[in-house]
Design an enzyme around this catalytic site. Structure first.
Site, mmCIF file in Angstrom:
data_model
loop_
_atom_site.group_PDB
_atom_site.id
_atom_site.type_symbol
_atom_site.label_atom_id
_atom_site.label_comp_id
_atom_site.label_asym_id
_atom_site.label_seq_id
_atom_site.Cartn_x
_atom_site.Cartn_y
_atom_site.Cartn_z
ATOM 1 N N ASP A 150 -6.590 -5.143 0.213
ATOM 2 C CA ASP A 150 -6.498 -6.054 -0.939
ATOM 3 C C ASP A 150 -5.884 -7.438 -0.669
ATOM 4 O O ASP A 150 -5.051 -7.907 -1.454
ATOM 5 C CB ASP A 150 -5.705 -5.372 -2.072
ATOM 6 C CG ASP A 150 -6.392 -4.118 -2.608
ATOM 7 O OD1 ASP A 150 -7.418 -3.721 -2.058
ATOM 8 O OD2 ASP A 150 -5.891 -3.536 -3.584
ATOM 9 N N CYS A 179 -1.074 -0.283 -3.538
ATOM 10 C CA CYS A 179 -2.302 0.077 -2.823
ATOM 11 C C CYS A 179 -2.068 0.412 -1.358
ATOM 12 O O CYS A 179 -2.731 1.287 -0.806
ATOM 13 C CB CYS A 179 -3.343 -1.022 -2.991
ATOM 14 S SG CYS A 179 -3.938 -1.082 -4.698
ATOM 15 N N LYS A 227 -12.949 -0.871 -4.867
ATOM 16 C CA LYS A 227 -12.411 0.235 -5.660
ATOM 17 C C LYS A 227 -12.084 -0.202 -7.073
ATOM 18 O O LYS A 227 -11.682 -1.342 -7.292
ATOM 19 C CB LYS A 227 -11.196 0.843 -4.965
ATOM 20 C CG LYS A 227 -10.130 -0.183 -4.644
ATOM 21 C CD LYS A 227 -9.105 0.360 -3.677
ATOM 22 C CE LYS A 227 -8.124 -0.709 -3.277
ATOM 23 N NZ LYS A 227 -7.357 -1.295 -4.379
HETATM 24 C C1 VGL Z 1 -2.628 -3.300 -6.780
HETATM 25 C C2 VGL Z 1 -1.559 -3.240 -8.797
HETATM 26 C C3 VGL Z 1 -2.758 -3.154 -9.455
HETATM 27 C C4 VGL Z 1 -2.531 -3.414 -5.281
HETATM 28 C C5 VGL Z 1 -3.850 -3.213 -7.425
HETATM 29 O O1 VGL Z 1 -3.492 -3.882 -4.633
HETATM 30 O O2 VGL Z 1 -1.471 -3.029 -4.727
HETATM 31 N N1 VGL Z 1 -1.499 -3.308 -7.476
HETATM 32 N N2 VGL Z 1 -3.912 -3.137 -8.757
#
Ligand code: VGL
Ligand code: ZN
Length: 194
Positions: A14, A147, A99
Protein backbone atom coordinates in the site's frame (compact mmCIF):
# COMPACT_ATOMS: atom_id res chain seq x y z
CA UNK A 1 20.81 -5.58 4.52
CA UNK A 2 18.17 -8.08 3.55
CA UNK A 3 19.24 -10.90 1.23
CA UNK A 4 17.25 -11.62 -1.89
CA UNK A 5 17.14 -14.73 -4.07
CA UNK A 6 14.72 -16.34 -6.54
CA UNK A 7 12.78 -18.12 -3.78
CA UNK A 8 12.15 -14.83 -1.97
CA UNK A 9 9.44 -12.31 -2.77
CA UNK A 10 9.37 -8.67 -1.72
CA UNK A 11 5.80 -7.65 -0.81
CA UNK A 12 5.31 -3.88 -1.04
CA UNK A 13 2.20 -2.98 0.94
CA UNK A 14 0.00 0.00 0.00
CA UNK A 15 2.57 2.66 -0.97
CA UNK A 16 -0.28 4.82 -2.30
CA UNK A 17 -0.75 8.58 -2.31
CA UNK A 18 -3.49 8.64 0.33
CA UNK A 19 -1.06 7.01 2.80
CA UNK A 20 2.31 8.26 1.54
CA UNK A 21 1.70 11.86 0.42
CA UNK A 22 1.29 14.56 3.09
CA UNK A 23 -1.86 15.66 1.21
CA UNK A 24 -3.30 12.17 1.29
CA UNK A 25 -6.52 11.60 3.24
CA UNK A 26 -4.97 8.97 5.55
CA UNK A 27 -1.41 10.24 5.54
CA UNK A 28 0.95 8.08 7.59
CA UNK A 29 3.54 10.27 9.28
CA UNK A 30 7.02 9.78 7.84
CA UNK A 31 5.73 7.66 4.96
CA UNK A 32 7.43 9.75 2.29
CA UNK A 33 10.74 8.93 4.00
CA UNK A 34 10.36 5.20 3.34
CA UNK A 35 9.39 5.47 -0.34
CA UNK A 36 13.00 5.97 -1.50
CA UNK A 37 14.21 3.20 0.78
CA UNK A 38 11.55 0.82 -0.58
CA UNK A 39 12.39 1.67 -4.20
CA UNK A 40 16.03 0.79 -3.49
CA UNK A 41 14.88 -2.55 -2.03
CA UNK A 42 12.82 -3.17 -5.18
CA UNK A 43 15.96 -2.64 -7.28
CA UNK A 44 18.01 -5.00 -5.10
CA UNK A 45 15.25 -7.62 -5.15
CA UNK A 46 14.91 -7.50 -8.94
CA UNK A 47 18.68 -7.68 -9.42
CA UNK A 48 18.76 -10.89 -7.34
CA UNK A 49 15.90 -12.49 -9.29
CA UNK A 50 13.28 -12.06 -6.56
CA UNK A 51 9.62 -11.59 -7.32
CA UNK A 52 8.25 -8.18 -6.34
CA UNK A 53 4.51 -7.96 -5.63
CA UNK A 54 2.58 -4.82 -4.72
CA UNK A 55 -0.67 -4.52 -2.81
CA UNK A 56 -3.06 -1.68 -3.38
CA UNK A 57 -5.98 -0.69 -1.14
CA UNK A 58 -8.73 -0.31 -3.74
CA UNK A 59 -12.06 0.79 -2.34
CA UNK A 60 -15.39 1.67 -3.97
CA UNK A 61 -16.57 5.25 -3.24
CA UNK A 62 -18.94 3.96 -0.56
CA UNK A 63 -18.09 1.10 1.78
CA UNK A 64 -18.65 0.17 5.45
CA UNK A 65 -14.81 0.43 5.71
CA UNK A 66 -15.21 4.26 5.65
CA UNK A 67 -16.63 6.45 8.41
CA UNK A 68 -19.21 7.62 5.84
CA UNK A 69 -20.45 4.00 5.72
CA UNK A 70 -20.31 3.31 9.46
CA UNK A 71 -16.64 2.32 9.68
CA UNK A 72 -13.66 4.10 11.20
CA UNK A 73 -11.57 5.45 8.31
CA UNK A 74 -11.74 8.67 6.33
CA UNK A 75 -12.48 8.08 2.67
CA UNK A 76 -9.20 6.83 1.14
CA UNK A 77 -7.81 4.88 -1.79
CA UNK A 78 -10.98 5.07 -3.84
CA UNK A 79 -10.34 3.04 -7.00
CA UNK A 80 -9.01 4.96 -10.01
CA UNK A 81 -8.37 8.17 -8.05
CA UNK A 82 -5.13 10.01 -7.27
CA UNK A 83 -5.27 8.77 -3.68
CA UNK A 84 -5.31 5.13 -4.78
CA UNK A 85 -2.41 5.53 -7.22
CA UNK A 86 1.07 4.43 -6.22
CA UNK A 87 3.30 7.19 -4.89
CA UNK A 88 5.26 8.62 -7.84
CA UNK A 89 8.55 7.84 -6.07
CA UNK A 90 7.77 4.13 -5.90
CA UNK A 91 9.62 1.90 -8.35
CA UNK A 92 6.93 -0.42 -9.70
CA UNK A 93 8.32 -3.59 -11.28
CA UNK A 94 5.93 -6.43 -10.64
CA UNK A 95 2.31 -7.45 -10.37
CA UNK A 96 -0.26 -5.79 -8.16
CA UNK A 97 -2.90 -7.35 -5.92
CA UNK A 98 -5.85 -5.06 -5.26
CA UNK A 99 -7.86 -5.54 -2.09
CA UNK A 100 -11.17 -4.24 -0.86
CA UNK A 101 -12.59 -3.72 -4.35
CA UNK A 102 -15.87 -5.39 -3.38
CA UNK A 103 -16.35 -3.12 -0.36
CA UNK A 104 -14.54 -5.46 2.05
CA UNK A 105 -12.02 -4.51 4.71
CA UNK A 106 -8.83 -5.30 2.88
CA UNK A 107 -6.10 -5.14 5.48
CA UNK A 108 -4.13 -8.24 4.55
CA UNK A 109 -2.74 -8.70 1.08
CA UNK A 110 -3.79 -12.35 1.36
CA UNK A 111 -7.36 -12.12 2.62
CA UNK A 112 -10.22 -9.64 2.62
CA UNK A 113 -13.11 -9.60 5.05
CA UNK A 114 -16.69 -8.50 4.57
CA UNK A 115 -17.22 -6.00 7.43
CA UNK A 116 -20.90 -6.88 7.75
CA UNK A 117 -20.92 -10.68 7.51
CA UNK A 118 -17.32 -11.18 8.68
CA UNK A 119 -16.84 -13.59 5.78
CA UNK A 120 -13.22 -13.89 4.64
CA UNK A 121 -12.01 -14.59 1.15
CA UNK A 122 -8.60 -15.02 -0.45
CA UNK A 123 -6.91 -12.66 -2.88
CA UNK A 124 -4.62 -14.03 -5.62
CA UNK A 125 -1.47 -13.33 -3.60
CA UNK A 126 -0.85 -16.78 -2.08
CA UNK A 127 -1.38 -18.47 -5.45
CA UNK A 128 0.98 -16.01 -7.16
CA UNK A 129 3.69 -16.76 -4.60
CA UNK A 130 3.18 -20.52 -4.74
CA UNK A 131 3.20 -20.54 -8.55
CA UNK A 132 6.54 -18.73 -8.49
CA UNK A 133 8.05 -21.22 -6.00
CA UNK A 134 8.37 -18.61 -3.27
CA UNK A 135 9.25 -19.84 0.24
CA UNK A 136 10.25 -16.60 1.92
CA UNK A 137 8.72 -13.12 1.89
CA UNK A 138 10.07 -9.73 2.89
CA UNK A 139 7.36 -7.25 3.87
CA UNK A 140 7.68 -3.46 3.56
CA UNK A 141 5.24 -0.53 3.26
CA UNK A 142 2.24 1.04 4.96
CA UNK A 143 0.94 0.95 7.52
CA UNK A 144 2.80 -1.04 10.20
CA UNK A 145 -0.20 -1.32 12.52
CA UNK A 146 -2.78 -2.30 9.86
CA UNK A 147 -2.01 -3.67 6.42
CA UNK A 148 1.65 -4.51 7.01
CA UNK A 149 0.79 -6.36 10.21
CA UNK A 150 -2.15 -8.24 8.69
CA UNK A 151 -0.11 -9.21 5.63
CA UNK A 152 2.91 -10.39 7.63
CA UNK A 153 0.75 -12.40 10.06
CA UNK A 154 -1.05 -14.10 7.17
CA UNK A 155 2.27 -14.84 5.46
CA UNK A 156 3.48 -16.67 8.59
CA UNK A 157 0.17 -18.55 8.87
CA UNK A 158 0.52 -19.63 5.27
CA UNK A 159 3.95 -21.10 5.96
CA UNK A 160 6.21 -18.46 4.43
CA UNK A 161 9.39 -17.56 6.23
CA UNK A 162 8.63 -13.86 6.85
CA UNK A 163 10.95 -10.91 7.37
CA UNK A 164 9.88 -7.36 8.20
CA UNK A 165 12.22 -4.51 7.30
CA UNK A 166 11.84 -2.10 10.19
CA UNK A 167 13.24 0.89 8.29
CA UNK A 168 10.79 0.34 5.44
CA UNK A 169 7.51 0.61 7.39
CA UNK A 170 5.60 3.44 9.09
CA UNK A 171 2.59 3.33 11.43
CA UNK A 172 -0.75 5.18 11.61
CA UNK A 173 -0.43 5.23 15.43
CA UNK A 174 -4.09 6.12 16.10
CA UNK A 175 -3.01 5.45 19.68
CA UNK A 176 0.65 6.28 20.29
CA UNK A 177 2.69 3.06 20.38
CA UNK A 178 0.42 1.09 18.04
CA UNK A 179 3.28 0.64 15.57
CA UNK A 180 5.65 -0.69 18.22
CA UNK A 181 2.97 -3.02 19.58
CA UNK A 182 2.26 -4.27 16.06
CA UNK A 183 5.95 -5.09 15.61
CA UNK A 184 5.98 -6.99 18.93
CA UNK A 185 2.87 -8.92 17.89
CA UNK A 186 4.45 -9.84 14.55
CA UNK A 187 7.63 -11.02 16.29
CA UNK A 188 5.63 -13.18 18.71
CA UNK A 189 3.87 -14.75 15.73
CA UNK A 190 7.18 -15.70 14.12
CA UNK A 191 8.00 -12.74 11.88
CA UNK A 192 11.74 -11.97 11.81
CA UNK A 193 12.89 -8.39 12.05
CA UNK A 194 15.71 -6.58 10.36
C1 VGL B 1 -4.81 0.68 5.75
C2 VGL B 1 -6.32 1.63 7.17
C3 VGL B 1 -7.33 1.47 6.25
C4 VGL B 1 -3.39 0.27 5.48
C5 VGL B 1 -5.81 0.50 4.81
O1 VGL B 1 -2.98 0.19 4.30
O2 VGL B 1 -2.65 0.02 6.46
N1 VGL B 1 -5.08 1.24 6.92
N2 VGL B 1 -7.06 0.89 5.06
ZN1 ZN C 1 -8.50 0.90 3.45
Amino acid sequence: MANYDPRTALIVVDVQNDFADPNGSLYVKGAEDVVTFISAEVARARAAGSLVVYTQDWHPPETPHFATGGGVWPVHCVRNTWGAAFHPGLKVEGDTVRKGAGGEDGYSGFTVRDPESGRESETDLAAMLHDAGIERVIVVGLATDYCVKATALDAVRKGFSTLLLRDAVRAVDLTPGDGERAIEEMCRAGVSLE
